[in-house]
Design a protein around this motif. Sequence first.
Motif, PDB file in Angstrom:
ATOM      1  N   PHE A 180       0.747  -1.263   0.130  1.00  0.00           N
ATOM      2  CA  PHE A 180       0.132   0.040   0.198  1.00  0.00           C
ATOM      3  C   PHE A 180       0.945   1.077  -0.130  1.00  0.00           C
ATOM      4  CE2 PHE A 180      -3.356  -2.732   0.540  1.00  0.00           C
ATOM      5  CZ  PHE A 180      -4.425  -2.117  -0.171  1.00  0.00           C
ATOM      6  N   SER A 181       2.078   1.187   0.614  1.00  0.00           N
ATOM      7  CA  SER A 181       2.994   2.420   0.502  1.00  0.00           C
ATOM      8  C   SER A 181       3.387   2.551  -1.142  1.00  0.00           C
ATOM      9  CB  SER A 181       4.344   1.980   1.259  1.00  0.00           C
ATOM     10  OG  SER A 181       5.110   3.034   1.151  1.00  0.00           O
ATOM     11  N   MET A 182       3.575   1.449  -2.067  1.00  0.00           N
ATOM     12  CA  MET A 182       3.784   1.808  -3.213  1.00  0.00           C
ATOM     13  C   MET A 182       2.421   2.125  -4.119  1.00  0.00           C
ATOM     14  SD  MET A 182       6.136  -1.631  -3.761  1.00  0.00           S
ATOM     15  CE  MET A 182       6.870  -1.211  -5.228  1.00  0.00           C
ATOM     16  N   LYS A 199      -0.173   6.943  -6.586  1.00  0.00           N
ATOM     17  CA  LYS A 199      -1.394   7.904  -6.717  1.00  0.00           C
ATOM     18  C   LYS A 199      -2.573   6.884  -6.838  1.00  0.00           C
ATOM     19  CE  LYS A 199       1.174  12.198  -7.565  1.00  0.00           C
ATOM     20  NZ  LYS A 199       2.034  11.983  -7.261  1.00  0.00           N
ATOM     21  N   LEU A 200      -2.697   5.766  -6.417  1.00  0.00           N
ATOM     22  CA  LEU A 200      -3.814   5.058  -6.721  1.00  0.00           C
ATOM     23  C   LEU A 200      -4.805   4.884  -5.290  1.00  0.00           C
ATOM     24  CD1 LEU A 200      -2.117   2.134  -8.459  1.00  0.00           C
ATOM     25  CD2 LEU A 200      -3.416   3.898  -9.297  1.00  0.00           C
ATOM     26  N   VAL A 201      -4.308   5.110  -4.195  1.00  0.00           N
ATOM     27  CA  VAL A 201      -4.894   5.236  -2.832  1.00  0.00           C
ATOM     28  C   VAL A 201      -4.573   6.273  -2.378  1.00  0.00           C
ATOM     29  CG1 VAL A 201      -5.254   2.413  -2.754  1.00  0.00           C
ATOM     30  CG2 VAL A 201      -3.263   3.507  -1.731  1.00  0.00           C
ATOM     31  N   THR A 202      -5.345   6.673  -1.198  1.00  0.00           N
ATOM     32  CA  THR A 202      -5.250   7.615  -0.191  1.00  0.00           C
ATOM     33  C   THR A 202      -5.291   7.020   1.063  1.00  0.00           C
ATOM     34  OG1 THR A 202      -7.493   8.497  -0.400  1.00  0.00           O
ATOM     35  CG2 THR A 202      -5.704   9.674  -1.777  1.00  0.00           C
ATOM     36  N   SER A 203      -4.503   7.691   2.068  1.00  0.00           N
ATOM     37  CA  SER A 203      -4.909   7.129   3.460  1.00  0.00           C
ATOM     38  C   SER A 203      -4.996   8.139   4.557  1.00  0.00           C
ATOM     39  CB  SER A 203      -3.315   6.393   3.732  1.00  0.00           C
ATOM     40  OG  SER A 203      -2.430   7.285   3.823  1.00  0.00           O
ATOM     41  N   VAL A 204      -5.507   7.725   5.559  1.00  0.00           N
ATOM     42  CA  VAL A 204      -5.696   8.495   6.817  1.00  0.00           C
ATOM     43  C   VAL A 204      -5.112   7.971   7.995  1.00  0.00           C
ATOM     44  CG1 VAL A 204      -7.525   9.828   8.269  1.00  0.00           C
ATOM     45  CG2 VAL A 204      -7.796   9.621   5.662  1.00  0.00           C
ATOM     46  N   LYS A 205      -4.068   8.624   8.749  1.00  0.00           N
ATOM     47  CA  LYS A 205      -3.600   7.901   9.812  1.00  0.00           C
ATOM     48  C   LYS A 205      -4.552   7.954  11.026  1.00  0.00           C
ATOM     49  CE  LYS A 205       1.206   8.834   8.413  1.00  0.00           C
ATOM     50  NZ  LYS A 205       2.360   9.222   8.503  1.00  0.00           N
ATOM     51  N   GLY A 206      -4.325   7.051  11.994  1.00  0.00           N
ATOM     52  CA  GLY A 206      -4.962   7.418  13.294  1.00  0.00           C
ATOM     53  C   GLY A 206      -6.070   5.991  13.287  1.00  0.00           C
ATOM     54  N   ALA A 207      -6.792   6.149  14.616  1.00  0.00           N
ATOM     55  CA  ALA A 207      -7.282   4.958  15.034  1.00  0.00           C
ATOM     56  C   ALA A 207      -8.544   4.730  14.311  1.00  0.00           C
ATOM     57  CB  ALA A 207      -7.972   5.200  16.521  1.00  0.00           C
ATOM     58  N   GLN A 208      -9.106   5.803  13.463  1.00  0.00           N
ATOM     59  CA  GLN A 208     -10.270   5.424  12.440  1.00  0.00           C
ATOM     60  C   GLN A 208      -9.799   5.418  10.993  1.00  0.00           C
ATOM     61  OE1 GLN A 208     -13.436   4.666  13.547  1.00  0.00           O
ATOM     62  NE2 GLN A 208     -12.374   4.568  15.786  1.00  0.00           N
ATOM     63  N   GLY A 209      -8.375   5.420  10.718  1.00  0.00           N
ATOM     64  CA  GLY A 209      -7.763   5.606   9.611  1.00  0.00           C
ATOM     65  C   GLY A 209      -7.597   4.511   8.802  1.00  0.00           C
ATOM     66  N   GLY A 210      -7.146   4.514   7.590  1.00  0.00           N
ATOM     67  CA  GLY A 210      -7.153   3.283   6.641  1.00  0.00           C
ATOM     68  C   GLY A 210      -6.772   3.719   5.412  1.00  0.00           C
ATOM     69  N   TYR A 211      -7.232   2.866   4.332  1.00  0.00           N
ATOM     70  CA  TYR A 211      -7.106   3.566   2.930  1.00  0.00           C
ATOM     71  C   TYR A 211      -8.498   3.407   2.194  1.00  0.00           C
ATOM     72  CZ  TYR A 211      -2.062   2.676   3.617  1.00  0.00           C
ATOM     73  OH  TYR A 211      -0.725   2.972   3.832  1.00  0.00           O
ATOM     74  N   ARG A 212      -8.434   4.028   1.119  1.00  0.00           N
ATOM     75  CA  ARG A 212      -9.697   4.150   0.081  1.00  0.00           C
ATOM     76  C   ARG A 212      -8.939   4.505  -1.177  1.00  0.00           C
ATOM     77  NH1 ARG A 212     -12.690   8.343   2.946  1.00  0.00           N
ATOM     78  NH2 ARG A 212     -11.021  10.000   3.281  1.00  0.00           N
ATOM     79  N   LEU A 213      -9.684   4.023  -2.361  1.00  0.00           N
ATOM     80  CA  LEU A 213      -9.125   4.666  -3.740  1.00  0.00           C
ATOM     81  C   LEU A 213      -8.955   6.236  -3.829  1.00  0.00           C
ATOM     82  CD1 LEU A 213     -11.574   2.078  -5.543  1.00  0.00           C
ATOM     83  CD2 LEU A 213      -9.134   1.696  -4.910  1.00  0.00           C
ATOM     84  N   SER A 214      -7.977   6.437  -4.775  1.00  0.00           N
ATOM     85  CA  SER A 214      -8.172   7.850  -4.740  1.00  0.00           C
ATOM     86  C   SER A 214      -8.901   8.315  -5.881  1.00  0.00           C
ATOM     87  CB  SER A 214      -6.194   8.204  -5.386  1.00  0.00           C
ATOM     88  OG  SER A 214      -5.983   7.470  -6.338  1.00  0.00           O
ATOM     89  N   ARG A 215      -9.418   7.452  -6.872  1.00  0.00           N
ATOM     90  CA  ARG A 215     -10.327   7.831  -7.757  1.00  0.00           C
ATOM     91  C   ARG A 215     -11.260   6.824  -8.019  1.00  0.00           C
ATOM     92  NH1 ARG A 215      -5.081   7.460 -10.443  1.00  0.00           N
ATOM     93  NH2 ARG A 215      -5.086   5.881 -12.012  1.00  0.00           N
ATOM     94  N   PRO A 216     -12.422   6.878  -8.856  1.00  0.00           N
ATOM     95  CA  PRO A 216     -13.196   5.683  -9.003  1.00  0.00           C
ATOM     96  C   PRO A 216     -12.451   4.508  -9.631  1.00  0.00           C
ATOM     97  CG  PRO A 216     -14.079   7.922  -9.753  1.00  0.00           C
ATOM     98  CD  PRO A 216     -12.714   8.039  -9.529  1.00  0.00           C
TER      99      PRO A 216
END
Length: 148
Positions: free
Chosen positions: A47-49, A54-71
């Motif tokens: 996921f770092s790669m 620029k395929l995913v974005t992330s949010v740090k923290g307890a409620q964080g995680g990944y999602r797609l950066s575009r559809p």
Amino acid sequence: MRISAKGRYGLAAMVELTWLSTNGKLIPVAVLSENLGISKIYLEQIFSMLKRGKLVTSVKGAQGGYRLSRPASEISVYDILSALEQMLFEPTEQSVEEKAPLIESTLHENVYNVLDGCVRDTLSKIKLSHLLDDYIAQKNKGNYMFYI
């Protein structure tokens, strides 16, 4: 063509991420790791790669995680694999350039470049949304409702 474990796991993780985050929800790597049976540490590297690509974005923290950066309809298998597989899309090296430059040129124009173009074009046509649709269809196969 041989796709490495990183590429195969990356494709699987992107399909699972797409499935789980259909409403834009952030998905932790731990959830993907559990669902797919892939090491959390290894998925974090993947996921770092993907984030660098620029395929995913992330949010740090307890409620964080990944999602797609575009559809998902805008992300191709080529995009995913090119973010993860450095060796897969490198140009073919010269082999007889020094002694037989015309043969080398002929091989590049008629074999190597054609093959590279076909692979790129084919993988670019396969969208993450297509993989998700097929995944959902396979999940639903055999799930019939019976009424009495």
